[in-house]
Design a protein around this motif. Structure first.
Motif, PDB file in Angstrom:
ATOM      1  N   SER A 297       0.835  -1.206   0.000  1.00  0.00           N
ATOM      2  CA  SER A 297       0.000   0.000   0.000  1.00  0.00           C
ATOM      3  C   SER A 297       0.870   1.257   0.000  1.00  0.00           C
ATOM      4  CB  SER A 297      -0.951   0.017   1.218  1.00  0.00           C
ATOM      5  OG  SER A 297      -1.864  -1.050   1.150  1.00  0.00           O
ATOM      6  N   LEU A 298       1.957   1.195  -0.766  1.00  0.00           N
ATOM      7  CA  LEU A 298       2.908   2.306  -0.816  1.00  0.00           C
ATOM      8  C   LEU A 298       2.411   3.404  -1.750  1.00  0.00           C
ATOM      9  CD1 LEU A 298       5.638   3.668  -0.268  1.00  0.00           C
ATOM     10  CD2 LEU A 298       6.612   2.252  -2.116  1.00  0.00           C
ATOM     11  N   VAL A 299       2.295   4.608  -1.188  1.00  0.00           N
ATOM     12  CA  VAL A 299       1.926   5.785  -1.969  1.00  0.00           C
ATOM     13  C   VAL A 299       2.864   6.915  -1.552  1.00  0.00           C
ATOM     14  CG1 VAL A 299       0.097   7.366  -2.671  1.00  0.00           C
ATOM     15  CG2 VAL A 299      -0.500   5.067  -1.886  1.00  0.00           C
ATOM     16  N   VAL A 300       3.582   7.475  -2.507  1.00  0.00           N
ATOM     17  CA  VAL A 300       4.467   8.605  -2.253  1.00  0.00           C
ATOM     18  C   VAL A 300       4.045   9.739  -3.182  1.00  0.00           C
ATOM     19  CG1 VAL A 300       6.835   9.453  -2.180  1.00  0.00           C
ATOM     20  CG2 VAL A 300       6.355   7.059  -1.634  1.00  0.00           C
ATOM     21  N   VAL A 301       3.563  10.827  -2.614  1.00  0.00           N
ATOM     22  CA  VAL A 301       3.051  11.931  -3.420  1.00  0.00           C
ATOM     23  C   VAL A 301       3.773  13.219  -3.044  1.00  0.00           C
ATOM     24  CG1 VAL A 301       0.786  10.825  -3.525  1.00  0.00           C
ATOM     25  CG2 VAL A 301       1.199  12.587  -1.818  1.00  0.00           C
ATOM     26  N   GLY A 302       3.741  14.169  -3.962  1.00  0.00           N
ATOM     27  CA  GLY A 302       4.350  15.461  -3.694  1.00  0.00           C
ATOM     28  C   GLY A 302       5.374  15.836  -4.741  1.00  0.00           C
ATOM     29  N   GLY A 303       6.337  16.648  -4.365  1.00  0.00           N
ATOM     30  CA  GLY A 303       7.363  17.152  -5.260  1.00  0.00           C
ATOM     31  C   GLY A 303       7.880  18.482  -4.764  1.00  0.00           C
ATOM     32  N   ASP A 304       8.857  19.029  -5.490  1.00  0.00           N
ATOM     33  CA  ASP A 304       9.453  20.317  -5.119  1.00  0.00           C
ATOM     34  C   ASP A 304      10.021  20.285  -3.708  1.00  0.00           C
ATOM     35  OD1 ASP A 304       8.661  21.391  -7.595  1.00  0.00           O
ATOM     36  OD2 ASP A 304       6.661  21.822  -6.788  1.00  0.00           O
ATOM     37  N   GLY A 305      10.564  19.130  -3.329  1.00  0.00           N
ATOM     38  CA  GLY A 305      11.229  19.025  -2.036  1.00  0.00           C
ATOM     39  C   GLY A 305      10.373  18.592  -0.877  1.00  0.00           C
TER      40      GLY A 305
END
Length: 574
Positions: A297-305
């Motif tokens: 159930s791995l979810v990695v969201v975002g960006g710009d540090g």
């Protein structure tokens, strides 16, 4: 009263949509919680989605307030924020406030939309074509953020909404209606895509939440809330009125099979680990690979540090350690699913029913968060300078899914915050006892004697007694010159605080710690607890352990790694 429709997608439309989506999720929260069986049947998807959107709406309101006060930059006409301002605020708010698997995915959907809506920061608004492109990019980016996408989930609903939007021609209202219709059709089809949903007789909870959010989008542009059609209701769910918990009703012996490992359901990990992470893209790519090997159930969201990381694992410490190696994790939340070993039941895992009693604790470092969680506590991380608000403590009490909760603030300055949280939780029917622990080492002592089988009052008395019998100290570095109980200290001095008051001022950490420990043990003691911060000098723990062994023969010593906890060293003497 009908909502005044927005002709274009501008900053005001973003604000309106967030408010309406929050209202819609507030209405549907219990229903969504009731049908939550995938990836883990823990009955909190509706609540997680609500909290995620609440954070997004709060961020948008802050942008409007800033512009109205004349402090904003890049404003649009009439002093309003630009579309880019509002969209970015929405995405950032959702990112930092994302809860659970579905909440994290929703945050990425909103971030994907914001990427398109803010592409040209000078554009005051966009039309139906722009909305369609935003929905497409959102669905694609959310799918990419999930390590192993599964059909029959919120991802399928998002993709169907984007497909339908692309086939529509017209203004924002027309495109929003098309997206909503496509989402409803996809949601109704989810039981046919995931066996666990079909057995339970429910649709996907995350997808149901996204449909509510898209209904709010339609209302934003048309002034009318569309009817939910073609989607089974929560008729198969039951509500336990005695404790307010909502659980899916099984449709057969295997109805509650867990699918945290995928559609086949082979049992799932014990912990949910979530944290915000400040890190570079290359480090996050390595982190994804490591966490994917640790759990599911791995979810990695975002960006710009800035990233929001969500994973289910058996080794919560390894998941946090991976984040520390990648960058700076904070707002760490570790939740024990509170379920028996799935393998002893052939992989079957029941819906997460409300347990009788739980412990919720505020902890100052990642290492202690893992230690407390492995002992069964629900934890809230308090980074230096970032104390949790009462709302965050209330959310943690809810997350514990218990009728009775023991709350450990582990900080004298958090006592009033914790008291407010306890009072709020009591209004929701949860029995809460606040033990006024002033240090994490007192919390460790309290947790060590916790027995959920005892009567609540007896358990609270035993935990309070253990905490009260534990003297606490810390060794830290002075940040500025100041007056103390031990005299004037200068910036950079090593301070030894006993029971909250400065007792030692020195220049060497090991020497100051030994002096503090001697003073504490002069009054007696049977057990010394040492919690090392990341910046504690090498060898200090062994030096103190040896000192106790040589000078205090009947005293035992235990050492834990606290992580980035602010203080160099925490000391407890029982």
């Amino acid at each position: 009263m009908a909502q005044v429709p927005q002709t274009f997608f501008d900053a005001l439309a973003v604000r309106t949509w967030c408010g309406l989506a929050l209202t819609a999720l507030g209405r549907a929260r219990e229903e969504i919680d009731a049908i939550n069986v995938y990836p883990v049947a823990d009955g909190d998807t509706g609540t997680n989605l609500y909290l995620t959107v609440e954070s997004a709406a709060t961020a948008v309101e802050a942008v409007f307030a800033g512009h109205e006060a004349g402090s904003g930059a890049g404003r649009g006409p009439a002093g309003k924020p630009s579309l880019a301002d509002a969209a970015r605020a929405m995405a950032h708010g959702a990112l930092i406030g994302a809860r659970g698997n579905s909440g994290t995915i929703l945050a990425q959907l909103l971030r994907g939309m914001a990427h398109v809506l803010s592409a040209d920061g000078r554009t005051p608004h966009t039309d139906g074509d722009g909305l369609s492109r935003a929905l497409r990019y959102a669905a694609d980016s959310a799918r990419q953020a999930v390590a192993h996408p599964v059909e029959g989930t919120v991802l399928s609903v998002a993709s169907a909404a984007a497909d339908a939007a692309q086939g529509a021609r017209g203004d924002c209202g027309t495109v929003a209606r098309a997206a909503y219709g496509g989402a409803c059709a996809a949601l109704a089809a989810t039981p046919g895509q995931l066996a666990v949903l079909e057995r339970a007789g429910v649709v996907d909870a995350g997808g149901r939440g996204l449909v509510a959010v898209l209904a709010a989008l339609v209302e934003t542009f048309t002034g009318e809330l569309p009817a939910l059609s073609g989607v089974p209701s929560a008729a198969h769910a039951r509500v336990e009125p005695a404790d307010g918990a909502v659980h899916p009703a099984p449709a057969g012996p295997a109805a509650a099979e867990d699918c945290a490992d995928g559609p086949d359901g082979e049992g799932g990990p014990a912990f949910e680990v979530i944290y915000l992470l400040e890190a570079e893209d290359t480090a996050v790519a390595r982190l994804r690979r490591r966490l994917d090997a640790l759990g599911d159930s791995l979810v990695v969201v975002g960006g710009d540090g800035l990233w929001n990381v969500h994973v289910h694992v058996d080794d919560a410490g390894a998941a946090v350690e991976a984040g520390v190696e990648a960058g700076r994790p904070h707002r760490i939340r570790i939740t024990h699913f509170g379920l028996d070993d799935a393998h002893t039941r052939g992989g079957e895992r029941p819906p997460r029913e409300r347990v009788q009693r739980a412990v919720v604790a505020v902890v100052p470092g990642e290492g202690l968060a893992v230690l407390y969680a492995e002992a069964g506590a629900t934890t809230v991380l308090a980074r230096p300078g970032e104390p949790p608000a009462s709302g965050e403590l209330v959310e943690a009490v809810r997350r514990a899914h218990a009728r009775e909760v023991v709350l450990l603030p582990n900080d004298a300055d958090l006592r009033h915050t914790a008291a407010a949280a306890a009072e709020q939780a009591r209004t929701e029917g949860i029995r809460v006892a606040l033990i006024p622990t002033r240090s994490a080492v007192q919390g460790i002592a309290a947790l060590a004697v916790h027995e959920s089988e005892r009567r609540f009052d007896e358990d609270v008395v035993a935990m309070t007694s253990a905490a009260g019998a534990t003297r606490y100290a810390e060794v830290a570095v002075a940040e500025r010159q100041s007056w103390t109980m031990a005299g004037i200290c200068q910036a950079g001095d090593v301070l030894g605080l006993i029971d909250g008051d400065v007792a030692v001022i020195g220049s060497d950490v090991t020497t100051a710690a030994a002096t503090v420990l001697d003073r504490m043990l002069a009054a007696g003691g049977e057990l010394v607890t040492l919690v090392l911060g990341d910046e504690a000098p090498e060898g200090v723990a062994e030096h103190l352990r040896a000192r106790v062994r040589e000078a205090y023969l009947a005293v035992d010593t235990v050492v834990y790694r606290g992580g980035r906890q602010g203080a160099l060293l925490l000391i407890g003497v029982e």
